[in-house]
Design a protein around this motif. Sequence first.
Motif, PDB file in Angstrom:
ATOM      1  N   MET A   1       0.480  -1.131  -0.096  1.00  0.00           N
ATOM      2  CA  MET A   1       0.141  -0.081   0.068  1.00  0.00           C
ATOM      3  C   MET A   1       0.931   1.283   0.066  1.00  0.00           C
ATOM      4  SD  MET A   1      -2.663  -1.353   0.324  1.00  0.00           S
ATOM      5  CE  MET A   1      -4.107  -0.749   1.197  1.00  0.00           C
ATOM      6  N   TYR A   2       0.470   1.939  -1.154  1.00  0.00           N
ATOM      7  CA  TYR A   2       1.250   3.600  -0.725  1.00  0.00           C
ATOM      8  C   TYR A   2       0.100   4.852  -1.019  1.00  0.00           C
ATOM      9  CZ  TYR A   2       0.686   3.171  -5.607  1.00  0.00           C
ATOM     10  OH  TYR A   2      -0.394   3.658  -7.604  1.00  0.00           O
ATOM     11  N   CYS A   3       0.582   5.176  -0.420  1.00  0.00           N
ATOM     12  CA  CYS A   3      -0.437   6.623  -0.381  1.00  0.00           C
ATOM     13  C   CYS A   3       0.625   7.372  -2.000  1.00  0.00           C
ATOM     14  CB  CYS A   3       0.171   8.070   0.492  1.00  0.00           C
ATOM     15  SG  CYS A   3      -0.629   9.985   0.493  1.00  0.00           S
ATOM     16  N   PRO A   4       0.126   7.612  -3.096  1.00  0.00           N
ATOM     17  CA  PRO A   4       0.850   8.134  -4.209  1.00  0.00           C
ATOM     18  C   PRO A   4       0.877   9.731  -4.038  1.00  0.00           C
ATOM     19  CG  PRO A   4      -1.618   7.452  -4.615  1.00  0.00           C
ATOM     20  CD  PRO A   4      -1.251   7.508  -3.051  1.00  0.00           C
ATOM     21  N   LYS A   5       0.166  10.279  -2.875  1.00  0.00           N
ATOM     22  CA  LYS A   5       0.249  12.068  -3.174  1.00  0.00           C
ATOM     23  C   LYS A   5       1.542  11.970  -1.676  1.00  0.00           C
ATOM     24  CE  LYS A   5      -3.755  13.539  -3.758  1.00  0.00           C
ATOM     25  NZ  LYS A   5      -5.138  14.348  -3.147  1.00  0.00           N
ATOM     26  N   CYS A   6       1.792  11.536  -0.924  1.00  0.00           N
ATOM     27  CA  CYS A   6       3.252  10.976  -0.275  1.00  0.00           C
ATOM     28  C   CYS A   6       4.018  11.506  -0.868  1.00  0.00           C
ATOM     29  CB  CYS A   6       2.889  10.484   0.940  1.00  0.00           C
ATOM     30  SG  CYS A   6       1.997  11.133   2.575  1.00  0.00           S
ATOM     31  N   LEU A   7       4.209  10.312  -1.882  1.00  0.00           N
ATOM     32  CA  LEU A   7       5.127   9.887  -2.780  1.00  0.00           C
ATOM     33  C   LEU A   7       5.759  10.792  -3.625  1.00  0.00           C
ATOM     34  CD1 LEU A   7       4.758   6.707  -4.238  1.00  0.00           C
ATOM     35  CD2 LEU A   7       6.508   6.931  -2.946  1.00  0.00           C
ATOM     36  N   ALA A   8       4.203  11.710  -4.389  1.00  0.00           N
ATOM     37  CA  ALA A   8       4.932  13.394  -4.921  1.00  0.00           C
ATOM     38  C   ALA A   8       5.865  14.362  -4.625  1.00  0.00           C
ATOM     39  CB  ALA A   8       3.120  13.849  -5.401  1.00  0.00           C
ATOM     40  N   GLU A   9       5.043  14.575  -2.859  1.00  0.00           N
ATOM     41  CA  GLU A   9       5.701  15.011  -2.484  1.00  0.00           C
ATOM     42  C   GLU A   9       7.466  14.777  -1.622  1.00  0.00           C
ATOM     43  OE1 GLU A   9       3.183  15.950   0.997  1.00  0.00           O
ATOM     44  OE2 GLU A   9       1.575  16.853  -0.386  1.00  0.00           O
ATOM     45  N   ASP A  10       7.557  13.986  -2.166  1.00  0.00           N
ATOM     46  CA  ASP A  10       9.015  13.517  -1.375  1.00  0.00           C
ATOM     47  C   ASP A  10      10.162  13.899  -2.424  1.00  0.00           C
ATOM     48  OD1 ASP A  10       8.125  12.394   0.641  1.00  0.00           O
ATOM     49  OD2 ASP A  10       7.975  10.006  -0.529  1.00  0.00           O
ATOM     50  N   LYS A  11      11.437  14.825  -2.294  1.00  0.00           N
ATOM     51  CA  LYS A  11      12.330  14.741  -3.095  1.00  0.00           C
ATOM     52  C   LYS A  11      12.858  13.558  -3.528  1.00  0.00           C
ATOM     53  CE  LYS A  11      13.963  19.151  -1.505  1.00  0.00           C
ATOM     54  NZ  LYS A  11      13.976  19.667  -0.069  1.00  0.00           N
ATOM     55  N   ILE A  12      12.991  12.471  -2.454  1.00  0.00           N
ATOM     56  CA  ILE A  12      13.228  11.067  -3.161  1.00  0.00           C
ATOM     57  C   ILE A  12      12.527  10.283  -2.214  1.00  0.00           C
ATOM     58  CG2 ILE A  12      15.635   9.382  -2.084  1.00  0.00           C
ATOM     59  CD1 ILE A  12      17.089  11.954  -1.268  1.00  0.00           C
ATOM     60  N   PRO A  13      11.403   9.747  -3.086  1.00  0.00           N
ATOM     61  CA  PRO A  13      10.692   9.137  -2.646  1.00  0.00           C
ATOM     62  C   PRO A  13      10.428   7.908  -2.017  1.00  0.00           C
ATOM     63  CG  PRO A  13      10.381   9.615  -5.467  1.00  0.00           C
ATOM     64  CD  PRO A  13      11.444   9.755  -4.773  1.00  0.00           C
ATOM     65  N   TYR A  14       9.854   7.553  -0.950  1.00  0.00           N
ATOM     66  CA  TYR A  14      10.154   5.966  -0.175  1.00  0.00           C
ATOM     67  C   TYR A  14       8.678   5.542  -0.559  1.00  0.00           C
ATOM     68  CZ  TYR A  14      10.027   9.025   4.221  1.00  0.00           C
ATOM     69  OH  TYR A  14       9.440   9.187   4.437  1.00  0.00           O
ATOM     70  N   PHE A  15       8.873   4.285   0.143  1.00  0.00           N
ATOM     71  CA  PHE A  15       7.810   3.892   0.541  1.00  0.00           C
ATOM     72  C   PHE A  15       8.377   3.921   2.243  1.00  0.00           C
ATOM     73  CE2 PHE A  15       5.387   2.055  -1.992  1.00  0.00           C
ATOM     74  CZ  PHE A  15       6.098   1.974  -3.183  1.00  0.00           C
ATOM     75  N   ARG A  16       7.270   4.305   2.855  1.00  0.00           N
ATOM     76  CA  ARG A  16       7.414   3.980   4.493  1.00  0.00           C
ATOM     77  C   ARG A  16       6.611   2.380   5.097  1.00  0.00           C
ATOM     78  NH1 ARG A  16       7.203   8.678   1.614  1.00  0.00           N
ATOM     79  NH2 ARG A  16       6.607  10.848   2.384  1.00  0.00           N
ATOM     80  N   LYS A  17       7.718   2.829   5.960  1.00  0.00           N
ATOM     81  CA  LYS A  17       7.461   1.433   6.888  1.00  0.00           C
ATOM     82  C   LYS A  17       6.506   1.460   7.167  1.00  0.00           C
ATOM     83  CE  LYS A  17      10.663  -0.968   9.707  1.00  0.00           C
ATOM     84  NZ  LYS A  17      11.723  -0.715  10.930  1.00  0.00           N
ATOM     85  N   LYS A  18       4.853   2.037   7.698  1.00  0.00           N
ATOM     86  CA  LYS A  18       3.698   1.955   8.548  1.00  0.00           C
ATOM     87  C   LYS A  18       2.963   1.602   7.035  1.00  0.00           C
ATOM     88  CE  LYS A  18       3.338   6.620   7.666  1.00  0.00           C
ATOM     89  NZ  LYS A  18       3.745   8.400   8.375  1.00  0.00           N
ATOM     90  N   TRP A  19       3.210   1.941   5.878  1.00  0.00           N
ATOM     91  CA  TRP A  19       2.406   1.912   5.027  1.00  0.00           C
ATOM     92  C   TRP A  19       2.086   0.340   4.615  1.00  0.00           C
ATOM     93  CZ3 TRP A  19       4.700   5.297   0.855  1.00  0.00           C
ATOM     94  CH2 TRP A  19       3.924   6.581   0.528  1.00  0.00           C
ATOM     95  N   ARG A  20       3.183  -1.335   5.515  1.00  0.00           N
ATOM     96  CA  ARG A  20       3.021  -2.663   4.812  1.00  0.00           C
ATOM     97  C   ARG A  20       1.838  -2.453   6.070  1.00  0.00           C
ATOM     98  NH1 ARG A  20       8.946  -3.281   4.967  1.00  0.00           N
ATOM     99  NH2 ARG A  20      10.192  -1.914   3.523  1.00  0.00           N
ATOM    100  N   TYR A  21       1.718  -1.836   7.297  1.00  0.00           N
ATOM    101  CA  TYR A  21       0.597  -2.426   8.432  1.00  0.00           C
ATOM    102  C   TYR A  21      -0.423  -2.676   8.038  1.00  0.00           C
ATOM    103  CZ  TYR A  21       4.134  -1.245  11.621  1.00  0.00           C
ATOM    104  OH  TYR A  21       5.434  -1.158  12.606  1.00  0.00           O
TER     105      TYR A  21
END
Length: 91
Positions: A1-21
């Motif tokens: 799972m991921y938040c497309p908007k969070c990824l878009a805001e990242d300078k260097i996109p990364y997948f948050r650990k919390k998204w795995r829960y």
Amino acid sequence: MYCPKCLAEDKIPYFRKKWRYNFYNACPKHKIFLTDRCWRCYTKIELVKIKHFRELCICHKCEKDLRESITIPIQSNYEYGLKAIMWFEKD
Ligand SMILES: [Zn+2]
Ligand SMILES: [Zn+2]
């Protein structure tokens, strides 16, 4: 799972650990549901298939930029779920 908007805001996109829960299915910041798929080809995004860091936001199958994924706003009847997630984030 991921938040497309969070990824878009990242300078260097990364997948948050919390998204795995499992229960972490919404983004409290953007108030949208997380997604686990590429909206163009409907392939499930699997982190193990993402080999290169620069491809982190790119669908491994159709190469669609995941940051442009369609997002689903959270309805008010789901807000209790959002509160649970925010409570979790405080820890
Ligand atoms: Zn977000
Ligand atoms: Zn795709």
